[in-house]
Scaffold this active site. Structure first.
Site, PDB file in Angstrom:
ATOM      1  N   GLU A  68       4.326  -6.789  -5.985  1.00 33.08           N
ATOM      2  CA  GLU A  68       3.338  -7.561  -5.547  1.00 33.08           C
ATOM      3  C   GLU A  68       2.545  -8.482  -6.693  1.00 33.08           C
ATOM      4  O   GLU A  68       2.808  -7.885  -7.762  1.00 33.08           O
ATOM      5  CB  GLU A  68       2.164  -6.834  -4.862  1.00 33.08           C
ATOM      6  CG  GLU A  68       0.953  -7.635  -4.476  1.00 33.08           C
ATOM      7  CD  GLU A  68      -0.041  -6.620  -3.560  1.00 33.08           C
ATOM      8  OE1 GLU A  68       0.224  -5.670  -3.267  1.00 33.08           O
ATOM      9  OE2 GLU A  68      -1.098  -7.337  -3.322  1.00 33.08           O
ATOM     10  N   ASN A 103      -2.049  -7.180  -0.081  1.00 31.82           N
ATOM     11  CA  ASN A 103      -3.208  -8.049  -0.016  1.00 31.82           C
ATOM     12  C   ASN A 103      -3.066  -9.275  -0.461  1.00 31.82           C
ATOM     13  O   ASN A 103      -3.682 -10.211   0.097  1.00 31.82           O
ATOM     14  CB  ASN A 103      -4.447  -7.126  -0.630  1.00 31.82           C
ATOM     15  CG  ASN A 103      -4.386  -5.902  -0.027  1.00 31.82           C
ATOM     16  OD1 ASN A 103      -4.098  -5.381   1.109  1.00 31.82           O
ATOM     17  ND2 ASN A 103      -5.426  -5.003  -0.641  1.00 31.82           N
ATOM     18  N   GLU A 146      -1.556  -5.525   6.669  1.00 35.01           N
ATOM     19  CA  GLU A 146      -2.811  -4.510   6.997  1.00 35.01           C
ATOM     20  C   GLU A 146      -3.952  -5.574   7.289  1.00 35.01           C
ATOM     21  O   GLU A 146      -5.014  -5.481   6.720  1.00 35.01           O
ATOM     22  CB  GLU A 146      -3.115  -4.025   5.368  1.00 35.01           C
ATOM     23  CG  GLU A 146      -2.197  -3.145   4.939  1.00 35.01           C
ATOM     24  CD  GLU A 146      -2.663  -2.338   3.638  1.00 35.01           C
ATOM     25  OE1 GLU A 146      -3.637  -2.535   3.021  1.00 35.01           O
ATOM     26  OE2 GLU A 146      -1.881  -1.226   3.389  1.00 35.01           O
ATOM     27  N   GLU A 185       4.924   0.571   2.833  1.00 37.91           N
ATOM     28  CA  GLU A 185       4.248   0.998   1.532  1.00 37.91           C
ATOM     29  C   GLU A 185       4.121   2.438   1.546  1.00 37.91           C
ATOM     30  O   GLU A 185       3.498   3.126   2.780  1.00 37.91           O
ATOM     31  CB  GLU A 185       2.816   0.422   1.438  1.00 37.91           C
ATOM     32  CG  GLU A 185       2.905  -1.154   1.407  1.00 37.91           C
ATOM     33  CD  GLU A 185       1.556  -1.523   0.858  1.00 37.91           C
ATOM     34  OE1 GLU A 185       0.635  -1.127   0.449  1.00 37.91           O
ATOM     35  OE2 GLU A 185       1.325  -2.777   1.371  1.00 37.91           O
TER      36      GLU A 185
HETATM   37  O1  AHR Z   1       0.221  -1.521  -2.872  1.00 37.60           O
HETATM   38  C1  AHR Z   1      -1.267  -1.757  -3.361  1.00 37.60           C
HETATM   39  C2  AHR Z   1      -1.997  -2.292  -2.019  1.00 37.60           C
HETATM   40  O2  AHR Z   1      -1.989  -1.234  -1.050  1.00 37.60           O
HETATM   41  C3  AHR Z   1      -1.387  -3.519  -1.165  1.00 37.60           C
HETATM   42  O3  AHR Z   1      -1.623  -4.684  -1.825  1.00 37.60           O
HETATM   43  C4  AHR Z   1      -2.125  -3.356   0.052  1.00 37.60           C
HETATM   44  O4  AHR Z   1      -1.325  -3.643   1.184  1.00 37.60           O
HETATM   45  C5  AHR Z   1      -2.320  -1.714   0.164  1.00 37.60           C
HETATM   46  O5  AHR Z   1      -3.786  -1.536   0.680  1.00 37.60           O
END
Ligand code: AHR
Length: 503
Positions: A27, A72, A173, A292
């Site tokens: 990310e 996110n 999410e 995740e």
């Molecule tokens: O992996 C870290 C964060 O965890 C990601 O950005 C989000 O999707 C989750 O809440």
């Protein structure tokens, strides 16, 4: 010594392992990209600015897909900012983690990097602050051959052939209060349905992942799954699950019992998918993308401090969990749980890969090193390809605070017919006692144990660092098999990989 028994039979098939179960995640967050995989001034950087030492560690893990660019982050991602000549790209305020996004590494760079590490992108579209049109434009840019506004833009950017990205996440999410542009389940159901419909018109060969709940304790779980799937069922292929665990109460026995919660989570999502299938009289089955999963709790305070008090930095040290030995056991337990459900969990992403809640860490201008959790993931990726077999296990149990009586041994086996290998992955999560495990591989003629790899440590809190990697696996002596029956010792608090091959 307490005894346990395991029977393995070719007939106890769970399903074939989809190699995408060994996926991971990068990310635009903290030092994952900048000063992680990409550090142009590092002595080991290649002509693209990619750190070659990091690429070697990633390659060793053999990760077939890597989710990108969030997380996110994706919910306010403007992909156009991240493509084209680097000198013309503009920095942007990154709102999810309150950082400064320089945009000097973007889609094209990521595609090149994944290619170099032998992986493929799993791309996410922004369904937070953007929507259907933007998702379509991005897909056209990536996958359309040419002769249209966005495919020609890609060609102008120096990429003649399409990126041909096959796997796409419909947002991230979307039920979370923290998510930019969060949605109610009806809003997300409608939006994901229409986005998926449009995206499949552009490229029917892609597969789509619908957002499930952010974690199992979300108040709307599992109604979110049921409602959103009722909208988008015909257009999507997978539903996502996310889950992070941590030893917040410093109760290690109870911490390691949390993999049982993960099993419940998976089973509930499977039932919910099948409930919607039945309701719709559909022939199609929706599978699971656990995109995740990991341990995440060590760095929460620093994260809060940086995002609240020190915003708008480029690559701040966010989510840099420093994992200990018991975290490696937990990651091993989670990996076993994913494998046990390989009939329905087709995709999984260890979140994340470099510096951010990651198995691989780097120093700016310095070394890269392996965290404790690197090893169970490595072993699973290396030995866990083939057909999952459910071992019939008779194991002692122990008492935990929140989870009551739980099994000492959690295990799964993978049979690789082509390589004539059987591998048993087992964690002894009893922290007090070693166990003697009697293995009966009755239906496998002429197989014997070749190797028993063990990770154990007297200190559950032992960590690795750039200076010393004290927590690592070792091979121990293996007993000679007798008539397909053999015994091994599973040390208290240990991760075990028991490999059988043809005599
Ligand atoms: O992996 C870290 C964060 O965890 C990601 O950005 C989000 O999707 C989750 O809440």
């Amino acid at each position: 010594m307490k005894k346990a028994k395991m029977i393995l039979d070719k007939a106890f098939k769970v399903g074939d392992v989809d190699n995408r179960l060994y996926g991971s995640f990068i990310e635009h967050l903290g030092r994952a990209v900048y000063n992680g995989i990409y550090e142009p001034n590092h002595p080991l950087a290649d002509e693209n600015g990619f750190r070659t030492d990091v690429m070697e560690l990633v390659k060793e893990l053999n990760v077939p897909i890597i989710r990108y660019p969030g997380g996110n982050f994706v919910s306010n991602f403007f992909w156009e900012d991240s493509v084209g000549p680097i000198e013309e790209r503009k920095p942007r305020l990154e709102l999810a983690w309150r950082s400064l996004e320089p945009n000097t590494f973007g889609l094209g760079e990521f595609a090149k990097w994944t290619d170099k590490v032998g992986s493929k992108p799993m791309m996410a579209v922004n369904l937070g602050t953007r929507g259907i049109a933007d998702a379509c434009n991005l897909l056209e840019y990536c996958n359309h051959k040419g002769g249209t506004k966005y495919s020609d833009m890609r060609i102008k950017h120096g990429k003649k052939e399409p990126y041909d990205i096959k796997l796409w996440c419909l947002g991230n999410e979307m039920d979370g209060e923290w998510q930019l542009g969060k949605k109610t389940m009806d809003e997300y159901g409608r939006l994901s349905e229409e986005t998926a419909k449009a995206m499949k018109l552009i490229d029917p060969s892609i597969e789509l992942v619908s957002c499930g709940s952010s974690f199992m304790d979300m108040p709307t779980f599992p109604q979110w799954e049921a409602t959103t799937l009722e909208y988008n069922y015909d257009y999507v292929d997978y539903i996502s699950l996310h889950q992070y665990y941590g030893n917040l109460n410093n109760d290690s026995s109870d911490y390691l019992a949390k993999s049982d919660d993960m099993e419940t989570f998976i089973k509930t999502v499977v039932s919910t998918c099948d409930f919607v299938k039945a309701k719709k009289r559909s022939k199609k089955t929706i599978n699971l993308s656990f995109d995740e999963w990991n341990v995440w709790f060590h760095s929460k305070e620093e994260e809060k401090d940086i995002t609240t008090n020190h915003p708008w930095q480029v690559a701040p040290p966010l989510l840099e969990d420093h994992y200990n030995f018991e975290d490696a056991l937990m990651v091993g337990l989670m990996m076993i749980t994913l494998l046990k459900n390989a009939d329905r969990v087709k995709i999984a992403c260890l979140a994340q890969l470099v510096n951010v809640i990651a198995p691989i860490m780097t120093e700016v201008g310095g070394k890269s090193w392996r965290q404790t959790i690197y090893y169970p993931f490595l072993h699973a990726s290396k030995y866990g390809r083939g057909t999952v077999l459910q071992p019939l296990t008779d194991t002692p149990q122990h008492m935990t605070c929140e989870h009551g009586m739980v099994d000492d041994i959690v295990s799964v086996a993978v049979f690789n017919e082509e390589k004539e290998q059987i591998t048993v992955f087992a964690v002894n999560r009893n922290l007090e006692e070693d166990l003697e495990l009697n293995l009966d591989i009755r239906s496998f003629d002429n197989y014997k144990i070749n190797e028993h790899i063990v990770m154990t440590n007297n200190d559950l809190k032992a960590v690795n660092s750039s200076e010393k990697e004290d927590v690592y696996p070792v091979s121990v002596d293996v007993p000679q098999a007798d008539d397909g029956k053999t015994s091994v010792v599973l040390k208290k608090a240990s991760w075990n990989v028991i490999c059988f091959g043809k005599k």
